[in-house]
Structure formats: C-alpha cells, structure tokens
Design a protein around this motif. Structure first.
Motif, mmCIF file in Angstrom:
data_model
loop_
_atom_site.group_PDB
_atom_site.id
_atom_site.type_symbol
_atom_site.label_atom_id
_atom_site.label_comp_id
_atom_site.label_asym_id
_atom_site.label_seq_id
_atom_site.Cartn_x
_atom_site.Cartn_y
_atom_site.Cartn_z
ATOM 1 N N THR A 157 30.013 36.988 41.072
ATOM 2 C CA THR A 157 30.429 36.362 42.331
ATOM 3 C C THR A 157 31.944 36.333 42.463
ATOM 4 O O THR A 157 32.479 36.484 43.565
ATOM 5 C CB THR A 157 29.864 34.931 42.440
ATOM 6 N N HIS A 158 32.643 36.148 41.368
ATOM 7 C CA HIS A 158 34.102 36.142 41.418
ATOM 8 C C HIS A 158 34.649 37.540 41.677
ATOM 9 O O HIS A 158 35.605 37.708 42.445
ATOM 10 C CB HIS A 158 34.674 35.581 40.118
ATOM 11 N N VAL A 159 34.059 38.539 41.042
ATOM 12 C CA VAL A 159 34.477 39.928 41.255
ATOM 13 C C VAL A 159 34.272 40.323 42.710
ATOM 14 O O VAL A 159 35.060 41.082 43.284
ATOM 15 C CB VAL A 159 33.708 40.879 40.315
ATOM 16 N N TRP A 160 33.204 39.785 43.317
ATOM 17 C CA TRP A 160 32.910 40.143 44.700
ATOM 18 C C TRP A 160 34.073 39.792 45.634
ATOM 19 O O TRP A 160 34.332 40.507 46.597
ATOM 20 C CB TRP A 160 31.631 39.468 45.186
ATOM 21 N N VAL A 161 34.763 38.713 45.361
ATOM 22 C CA VAL A 161 35.894 38.306 46.201
ATOM 23 C C VAL A 161 36.942 39.418 46.224
ATOM 24 O O VAL A 161 37.458 39.785 47.285
ATOM 25 C CB VAL A 161 36.521 36.994 45.681
ATOM 26 N N VAL A 162 37.252 39.970 45.067
ATOM 27 C CA VAL A 162 38.225 41.056 44.967
ATOM 28 C C VAL A 162 37.706 42.299 45.685
ATOM 29 O O VAL A 162 38.439 42.972 46.414
ATOM 30 C CB VAL A 162 38.532 41.387 43.492
ATOM 31 N N VAL A 163 36.429 42.599 45.488
ATOM 32 C CA VAL A 163 35.815 43.769 46.124
ATOM 33 C C VAL A 163 35.887 43.653 47.640
ATOM 34 O O VAL A 163 36.271 44.608 48.335
ATOM 35 C CB VAL A 163 34.347 43.931 45.667
ATOM 36 N N GLN A 164 35.526 42.488 48.170
ATOM 37 C CA GLN A 164 35.511 42.318 49.624
ATOM 38 C C GLN A 164 36.903 42.436 50.223
ATOM 39 O O GLN A 164 37.090 43.093 51.249
ATOM 40 C CB GLN A 164 34.901 40.962 49.989
ATOM 41 N N LEU A 165 37.885 41.821 49.583
ATOM 42 C CA LEU A 165 39.258 41.939 50.076
ATOM 43 C C LEU A 165 39.720 43.388 50.010
ATOM 44 O O LEU A 165 40.382 43.887 50.934
ATOM 45 C CB LEU A 165 40.185 41.046 49.257
ATOM 46 N N GLY A 166 39.353 44.085 48.938
ATOM 47 C CA GLY A 166 39.716 45.489 48.807
ATOM 48 C C GLY A 166 39.111 46.342 49.903
ATOM 49 O O GLY A 166 39.785 47.216 50.474
ATOM 50 N N VAL A 167 37.835 46.095 50.217
ATOM 51 C CA VAL A 167 37.155 46.847 51.281
ATOM 52 C C VAL A 167 37.833 46.618 52.626
ATOM 53 O O VAL A 167 38.088 47.565 53.384
ATOM 54 C CB VAL A 167 35.667 46.432 51.350
ATOM 55 N N LEU A 168 38.151 45.381 52.928
ATOM 56 C CA LEU A 168 38.773 45.068 54.220
ATOM 57 C C LEU A 168 40.165 45.671 54.349
ATOM 58 O O LEU A 168 40.503 46.274 55.372
ATOM 59 C CB LEU A 168 38.835 43.554 54.418
ATOM 60 N N PHE A 169 40.974 45.553 53.309
ATOM 61 C CA PHE A 169 42.332 46.084 53.391
ATOM 62 C C PHE A 169 42.343 47.611 53.407
ATOM 63 O O PHE A 169 43.163 48.227 54.088
ATOM 64 C CB PHE A 169 43.187 45.547 52.240
ATOM 65 N N TRP A 170 41.422 48.235 52.667
ATOM 66 C CA TRP A 170 41.343 49.694 52.710
ATOM 67 C C TRP A 170 40.898 50.162 54.094
ATOM 68 O O TRP A 170 41.410 51.162 54.609
ATOM 69 C CB TRP A 170 40.392 50.223 51.643
ATOM 70 N N THR A 171 39.981 49.446 54.696
ATOM 71 C CA THR A 171 39.539 49.798 56.046
ATOM 72 C C THR A 171 40.687 49.661 57.040
ATOM 73 O O THR A 171 40.877 50.518 57.908
ATOM 74 C CB THR A 171 38.357 48.910 56.482
ATOM 75 N N CYS A 172 41.445 48.590 56.921
ATOM 76 C CA CYS A 172 42.612 48.405 57.795
ATOM 77 C C CYS A 172 43.597 49.556 57.616
ATOM 78 O O CYS A 172 44.182 50.056 58.595
ATOM 79 C CB CYS A 172 43.294 47.075 57.492
ATOM 80 N N TYR A 173 43.793 49.980 56.383
ATOM 81 C CA TYR A 173 44.694 51.103 56.118
ATOM 82 C C TYR A 173 44.193 52.371 56.794
ATOM 83 O O TYR A 173 44.963 53.083 57.445
ATOM 84 C CB TYR A 173 44.819 51.318 54.610
ATOM 85 N N ARG A 174 42.895 52.647 56.654
ATOM 86 C CA ARG A 174 42.331 53.863 57.272
ATOM 87 C C ARG A 174 42.429 53.797 58.791
ATOM 88 O O ARG A 174 42.708 54.802 59.450
ATOM 89 C CB ARG A 174 40.873 54.027 56.849
ATOM 90 N N LEU A 175 42.211 52.619 59.352
ATOM 91 C CA LEU A 175 42.321 52.467 60.798
ATOM 92 C C LEU A 175 43.755 52.671 61.277
ATOM 93 O O LEU A 175 43.981 53.149 62.398
ATOM 94 C CB LEU A 175 41.834 51.075 61.218
#
Length: 364
Positions: free
Chosen positions: A74-92
C-alpha cells in the motif's frame, strides 16, 4: 490458500499502472488495454476461477496482520500512483492527442487512481499511524476528494444502511441519482463533521484547524504547482495538465461512488424504539467472493467484515457465508450499475430475499 500465493495475488494491482503506461507509450488502440483488462478479462477470470470463501486460520491471524509485506504494498502504491500521474502530465506536455485518445487516457488513468488508488487510500485512512493517514491524504489529493477521509470514517461508518448516510443507495434509486446525492451530501456532511469537531474544541470553523479548508488549499496547490512545473519546462501554458488532473479525478471518484452504490444497495438497519438503529452486522453490506477481483481490490469485496471491524487489515478480512452476495465481482457489477433497468432486474429480487431472511436486522 498459502500466504505466499496471497502475496503474489495482491501484487496484481500493479498490472493496472503497467498496462496504462504501456498504452501511453505505444498509443493508439493500446490506450484501451487497461479498460479491456478491467472490464473484460477480470470478469471472465472471476467466472472461470473458483471463488475464495476461505478465511485466515485463527492461529495465523496475528502473524498475517503484522506482516510488513501487506503494508509495504500500500505504501509503494503511493509512489506508483504519483509516478503514473506525473509521467502522464509529461507526455501530455510533449505530444498532441486526439479526442478519442484523450478519453481513453483520462478514463484509463482513473482506473489506476480511482479503481486502485482510492481503494488503497480507504485502507490507509482507517489506520491510526500518522504515516498511513498522510499517505491516504496524498492519494485522495491526486483525485480532488480529500474530504472522503472525513465523511467516510466519521459519517458513513456511523450511519451506514440508514437514511442519514448519503453513501447508502436506496432501493429503486438509479446510480445517476445516487451519484449526485452521495457526492453533494457527502461533501456537505464533511463540512458539518468538521464544524462539530472544532466546536467541541472551542475553535472557529473558519480557521486553519479546519481540515476541509486545508484539503481545498492542498488540492488547488497540487493542480497549480503541477501546471507551473510543466509549463515552465515547456515554455508554454500547458493547459493539458490541469484538464487531465481534474478530469481523471472526477472519473476516479465516480468509480468510488459506483462502488459505494453496489456495496450497500437497499441495505437498511431497523430503527429501535429507543431511537437508535440496530448495530451494523455482516448482514448490511453486499459482498463478492470472486477470487481475482478480490486480489485486485485488496479484498474490498469482503465489505461486511470491514464494516464490522473497520480497522482490520485487508489481508485478514473474513468471508461471511450469511452476508448478501453479489452475483459477480465489482468489475462486472460496475458496468451493470450503469444500466438501471438491468441493475434493478438483477438486484431487487436479491434484496427482497435478503429482507425476508434478515427481518430482525432490517426495516420491516
């Protein structure tokens, strides 16, 4: 089921961010890979694979409850979710996307942040450790729904299956009517709960001590800072970032409300002569014993045991044979809930059976 197998099973939640990033990188039809996995493959696997009705043996409960692995996921998921969102913002910020791709991209991200992220936030939000609480708030911040931690813990768990709970869907109420009632009243309830808490302390409702004010400012800062970071890096106003973050947030908490809708549909606790309702029991939540979707959702589908023991870690939640059972796992039931005539035809007879069997617990 062995402890090792369970651990591997709970790692399946990481398939969603992997599929989403794969779709983001490959583009085109690959953006729909996560949707096919959640709404086609998962229901099919739920149908093919045997149900999981076994509980952790009593002699192993303490060991499993304390196992660091389950908390670490559950703690790792926090890092994963933030990573997914910021990478998506970068691609956009780097590429242009068609309207179809935008729709797939935003809804796919919501399956990550809402389908799994809010589930993890829900789990962590029930813990007493400050770090768990902080992680829960970070996850809810990313979808603009931080007040959930107030209303859910101090409102929903107190008033579930009564008219006082906006997150309990009523018999005959379609999802779309429920969405508006739950979202709007849940938000207002959170303000009221904070007002009552501060009033007991003699503090002003309009002060920094009010978590609702904190939550609004934190969320807006998240949107603004994210937009500024990518805008400055690209030397242009990257409008795509706030549009994406807000849009995926709306879809994410819509997924949450879909889950709320099916978890307590028509459930009602009987009002006693003393003005109180009968206590919450495993009879007041719809459950699903589908093994695959339970792994994916950290056993959220064992919802009746969660309401009976709110602080119980997800890995030791029990299956209750007498609890009302959904005909399919959440992935399939979410789709059905979007079509009210089909939902009512499927669920109303089951609700009537539940009432007949549990007259002492439900409204007569």
């Amino acid at each position: 089921m062995s402890s090792g197998f369970k651990k591997i099973g709970f790692l399946s939640a990481l398939i969603l961010p992997l599929l989403f990033i794969l779709g983001l990188e490959l583009g085109g039809v690959w953006l729909g890979a996560i949707h096919l996995f959640v709404f086609l493959l998962i229901p099919l696997m739920d149908f093919w694979v045997s149900k999981d009705t076994r509980n952790v043996p009593k002699e192993s409960v303490s060991k499993e409850a304390k196992a660091i692995f389950y908390q670490l996921i559950t703690h790792v998921w926090v890092v994963v979710q933030l990573g997914v969102l910021f990478w998506t913002c970068y691609r956009l910020s780097q590429e242009s996307y068609s309207l179809t791709s935008w729709l797939l991209l935003v809804s796919g991200a919501a399956l990550v942040t809402g389908g799994i992220g809010i589930t993890v936030a829900h789990e962590l939000g029930h813990k007493s450790r400050p770090l768990d609480q902080w992680f829960a708030k970070v996850l809810l911040m990313t979808v603009g729904y931080m007040h959930f931690i107030i209303e859910h813990n101090r409102g929903h768990h107190v008033h579930v299956a009564t008219p006082k709970d906006p997150a309990t869907s009523r018999e005959g109420e379609n999802f779309y009517a429920f969405w508006w009632r739950s979202v709007s009243q849940g938000y207002l309830n959170a303000w009221q709960l904070e007002k009552e808490r501060l009033g007991k302390k003699g503090s002003s409702n309009w002060s920094w001590s009010n978590q609702m004010i904190q939550f609004h400012l934190i969320t807006v800062c998240f949107w603004v800072i994210s937009t500024l970071v990518f805008s400055l890096s690209q030397s242009r106003w990257v409008w795509e970032v706030p549009v994406f973050l807000i849009s995926q947030g709306i879809l994410a908490f819509t997924l949450l409300e879909l889950v709320n809708y099916l978890e307590h549909y028509g459930m009602s606790r009987r009002l006693l002569p003393n003005g109180r309702y009968v206590r919450v029991t495993p009879m007041h939540s719809w459950n699903a014993s589908q093994r695959i979707s339970n792994f994916l959702l950290f056993q959220l589908q064992r919802h009746s045991d969660h309401h009976t023991f709110a602080s119980k870690p997800y890995q030791i939640l029990d299956h209750h044979e007498d609890s009302p059972q959904l005909p399919a796992g959440y992935s399939a039931m979410i789709i059905i809930a979007l079509f009210p005539p089909l939902w009512f035809k499927l669920m109303n007879p089951r609700l009537e059976d539940w009432r007949k069997k549990n007259q002492s617990w439900s409204i007569q």
